[in-house]
Design a protein around this motif. Structure first.
Motif, PDB file in Angstrom:
ATOM      1  N   ARG A 147      -5.215   7.575   9.975  1.00 41.71           N
ATOM      2  CA  ARG A 147      -5.173   6.159  10.343  1.00 41.71           C
ATOM      3  C   ARG A 147      -6.406   5.430   9.816  1.00 41.71           C
ATOM      4  NH1 ARG A 147      -3.046   8.063  15.710  1.00 41.71           N
ATOM      5  NH2 ARG A 147      -0.821   7.590  15.599  1.00 41.71           N
ATOM      6  N   GLU A 149      -8.185   6.270   7.191  1.00 43.31           N
ATOM      7  CA  GLU A 149      -8.017   6.148   5.738  1.00 43.31           C
ATOM      8  C   GLU A 149      -7.150   4.943   5.417  1.00 43.31           C
ATOM      9  OE1 GLU A 149      -5.473   6.135   2.476  1.00 43.31           O
ATOM     10  OE2 GLU A 149      -4.746   7.367   4.113  1.00 43.31           O
ATOM     11  N   PHE A 150      -6.081   4.777   6.169  1.00 46.75           N
ATOM     12  CA  PHE A 150      -5.185   3.650   5.959  1.00 46.75           C
ATOM     13  C   PHE A 150      -5.910   2.336   6.254  1.00 46.75           C
ATOM     14  CE2 PHE A 150      -1.786   0.718   7.162  1.00 46.75           C
ATOM     15  CZ  PHE A 150      -0.956   0.840   6.051  1.00 46.75           C
ATOM     16  N   GLN A 151      -6.681   2.301   7.333  1.00 46.22           N
ATOM     17  CA  GLN A 151      -7.419   1.086   7.687  1.00 46.22           C
ATOM     18  C   GLN A 151      -8.452   0.753   6.620  1.00 46.22           C
ATOM     19  OE1 GLN A 151      -8.917   1.610  11.688  1.00 46.22           O
ATOM     20  NE2 GLN A 151      -6.859   1.886  12.513  1.00 46.22           N
ATOM     21  N   SER A 153      -8.335   1.592   3.386  1.00 46.75           N
ATOM     22  CA  SER A 153      -7.664   1.112   2.177  1.00 46.75           C
ATOM     23  C   SER A 153      -7.111  -0.294   2.385  1.00 46.75           C
ATOM     24  CB  SER A 153      -6.572   2.087   1.722  1.00 46.75           C
ATOM     25  OG  SER A 153      -5.537   2.171   2.666  1.00 46.75           O
ATOM     26  N   GLU A 154      -6.632  -0.585   3.571  1.00 45.02           N
ATOM     27  CA  GLU A 154      -6.149  -1.938   3.875  1.00 45.02           C
ATOM     28  C   GLU A 154      -7.301  -2.938   3.880  1.00 45.02           C
ATOM     29  OE1 GLU A 154      -2.912  -3.544   4.703  1.00 45.02           O
ATOM     30  OE2 GLU A 154      -2.633  -1.894   3.293  1.00 45.02           O
ATOM     31  N   ARG A 169      -0.332  -3.393  10.303  1.00 42.99           N
ATOM     32  CA  ARG A 169      -0.433  -2.022   9.790  1.00 42.99           C
ATOM     33  C   ARG A 169      -1.846  -1.487   9.785  1.00 42.99           C
ATOM     34  NH1 ARG A 169       3.222  -0.827   4.810  1.00 42.99           N
ATOM     35  NH2 ARG A 169       2.679   1.257   5.463  1.00 42.99           N
ATOM     36  N   THR A 170      -2.849  -2.300  10.105  1.00 47.72           N
ATOM     37  CA  THR A 170      -4.219  -1.772  10.089  1.00 47.72           C
ATOM     38  C   THR A 170      -4.494  -0.915  11.311  1.00 47.72           C
ATOM     39  OG1 THR A 170      -5.067  -3.767  11.133  1.00 47.72           O
ATOM     40  CG2 THR A 170      -5.162  -3.656   8.714  1.00 47.72           C
ATOM     41  N   ALA A 173      -0.815   4.232  11.034  1.00 50.85           N
ATOM     42  CA  ALA A 173      -0.590   4.875   9.734  1.00 50.85           C
ATOM     43  C   ALA A 173       0.636   5.745   9.868  1.00 50.85           C
ATOM     44  CB  ALA A 173      -1.802   5.727   9.355  1.00 50.85           C
ATOM     45  N   SER A 180       6.096   5.016  10.830  1.00 47.95           N
ATOM     46  CA  SER A 180       4.963   4.095  10.769  1.00 47.95           C
ATOM     47  C   SER A 180       4.091   4.113  12.011  1.00 47.95           C
ATOM     48  CB  SER A 180       5.449   2.669  10.535  1.00 47.95           C
ATOM     49  OG  SER A 180       6.127   2.196  11.680  1.00 47.95           O
TER      50      SER A 180
END
Length: 182
Positions: A147, A149-151, A153-154, A169-170, A173, A180
């Motif tokens: 999660r 990593e996703f935050q 990249s976002e 989506r922040t 993940a 989702s």
């Protein structure tokens, strides 16, 4: 290097211990996720610094140093207040996750003593701290790191590339099955 017979003996021992296998697989998943977060921290610092020599800044930095660098760069006004607040929250979560990761990566795992434990050196009193360890908790930490990593990249995508934020989506993940989490 270990000799072939030593490797085979260790392999047989590992295969005969399902708890060891489960913990090792969960540890590997968590470590892979932590490495991905650290990769994105490197990229974030490089992008904030800019220039063709930015990679030299992060060359030997570990997660805590990268988070410190991000804070210093942001504290001098390199990004908007909104971006700074978001990164402060991401960084706070990263510090917690990496502290937990370090315990599992640098501690000694003890199995067969009733409940599995991680033993770590207590730097304050010189003793040994004992922490319970469960494969499910390692997987949860790996998911938390995914999660993050996703935050990260976002955050880069929105605040550094100028793309619009993605709907809600922040904070979530995809899980291992690709759901989702929303």
């Amino acid at each position: 290097m270990a000799e072939g017979k030593d490797v085979e003996a260790l392999r047989r021992h590992w295969q005969a211990n399902p708890e060891q296998q489960e913990l090792d697989l969960a540890l590997g998943f968590m470590v892979r996720q932590a490495a991905t977060v650290e990769f994105f921290l490197h990229q974030t610092v490089r992008r904030l610094v800019g220039g063709r020599h930015a990679a030299l800044v992060t060359l030997s930095m570990q997660a805590s140093g990268l988070l410190d660098a991000i804070k210093r760069i942001i504290d001098v006004g390199a990004v908007s207040e909104e971006a700074a607040e978001e990164m402060a929250e991401i960084s706070r979560k990263c510090r917690i996750a990496f502290k937990e990761r370090n315990k599992h990566v640098h501690g000694v795992r003890m199995i067969g003593t009733g409940a599995s434990e991680i033993w770590t050196n207590n730097r304050r009193n010189g003793g040994i701290d004992q922490h319970p360890v469960e494969a499910e908790k390692l997987v949860e930490l790996g998911i938390d790191l995914a999660r993050l990593e996703f935050q990260l990249s976002e955050w880069n995508r929105h605040h550094l590339d100028g793309h619009p934020k993605r709907r809600n989506r922040t904070t979530s993940a995809p899980d291992q099955a690709g759901n989702s989490g929303e």
